[in-house]
Design a protein around this motif. Structure first.
Motif, mmCIF file in Angstrom:
data_model
loop_
_atom_site.group_PDB
_atom_site.id
_atom_site.type_symbol
_atom_site.label_atom_id
_atom_site.label_comp_id
_atom_site.label_asym_id
_atom_site.label_seq_id
_atom_site.Cartn_x
_atom_site.Cartn_y
_atom_site.Cartn_z
ATOM 1 N N MET A 1 57.486 39.574 43.324
ATOM 2 C CA MET A 1 56.432 38.913 44.182
ATOM 3 C C MET A 1 54.550 39.712 43.921
ATOM 4 O O MET A 1 55.607 41.325 43.629
ATOM 5 N N GLY A 2 53.692 39.860 43.669
ATOM 6 C CA GLY A 2 53.464 40.105 42.876
ATOM 7 C C GLY A 2 52.485 40.206 44.446
ATOM 8 O O GLY A 2 52.010 39.338 45.557
ATOM 9 N N ILE A 3 52.021 41.840 45.194
ATOM 10 C CA ILE A 3 50.793 41.748 46.305
ATOM 11 C C ILE A 3 50.186 42.625 46.064
ATOM 12 O O ILE A 3 49.249 43.611 45.122
ATOM 13 N N LYS A 4 48.673 42.321 46.522
ATOM 14 C CA LYS A 4 47.430 42.494 46.383
ATOM 15 C C LYS A 4 46.509 42.539 47.659
ATOM 16 O O LYS A 4 46.534 41.330 48.548
ATOM 17 N N LEU A 5 45.683 43.790 48.065
ATOM 18 C CA LEU A 5 45.059 43.624 49.000
ATOM 19 C C LEU A 5 43.712 43.481 48.451
ATOM 20 O O LEU A 5 43.798 44.716 47.542
ATOM 21 N N ILE A 6 42.464 43.065 48.915
ATOM 22 C CA ILE A 6 41.378 42.621 48.262
ATOM 23 C C ILE A 6 40.371 43.537 49.673
ATOM 24 O O ILE A 6 40.828 43.118 50.816
ATOM 25 N N LEU A 7 39.822 43.800 49.364
ATOM 26 C CA LEU A 7 38.592 43.863 50.717
ATOM 27 C C LEU A 7 37.099 44.120 49.718
ATOM 28 O O LEU A 7 36.772 44.449 49.035
ATOM 29 N N PHE A 8 37.244 43.068 51.014
ATOM 30 C CA PHE A 8 35.387 43.041 50.400
ATOM 31 C C PHE A 8 34.255 44.193 51.261
ATOM 32 O O PHE A 8 34.694 43.923 52.374
ATOM 33 N N SER A 9 33.797 44.383 50.865
ATOM 34 C CA SER A 9 33.127 44.969 51.474
ATOM 35 C C SER A 9 31.721 45.601 51.156
ATOM 36 O O SER A 9 31.140 44.491 50.061
ATOM 37 N N SER A 10 30.672 46.369 51.848
ATOM 38 C CA SER A 10 29.484 46.029 51.110
ATOM 39 C C SER A 10 28.868 47.555 51.283
ATOM 40 O O SER A 10 29.149 48.731 51.961
ATOM 41 N N GLU A 11 27.667 48.025 50.227
ATOM 42 C CA GLU A 11 27.524 49.338 50.259
ATOM 43 C C GLU A 11 27.239 49.301 51.347
ATOM 44 O O GLU A 11 26.852 51.022 51.858
#
Length: 86
Positions: A1-11
């Motif tokens: 199982m491939g688990i990924k946490l993606i954070l979309f951020s701004s500088e």
């Protein structure tokens, strides 16, 4: 199982900077991949994922979005969700 946490951020987002550390720690704890995407540098990626503002954290399992958290939220919300689904 491939688990990924993606954070979309701004500088320009101080909450994003603090959240990055916490999400990275969660990724390590749950043996998940971590990725940070700047909405400033990658607006087309953000638009394709329907990201309107930062921060947003997306949980993917086997390349499918399972949940997302946007705005101001507690890191424990993500942790509790991960404990339930994994």
């Amino acid at each position: 199982m491939g688990i990924k946490l993606i954070l979309f951020s701004s500088e320009r987002c101080s909450v994003c900077h603090a959240l990055k550390i916490k999400v990275e720690e969660l990724a390590k704890e749950f043996k998940a991949q971590f990725e940070e995407i700047s909405i400033d540098k990658n607006p087309e990626v953000a638009a394709n994922r329907l990201i309107l503002s930062a921060p947003v954290v997306i949980l993917e399992i086997d390349d499918k979005e399972v949940n997302r958290w946007a705005g101001i939220f507690s890191i424990s919300e993500i942790e509790n969700f991960l404990k339930r689904v994994l």
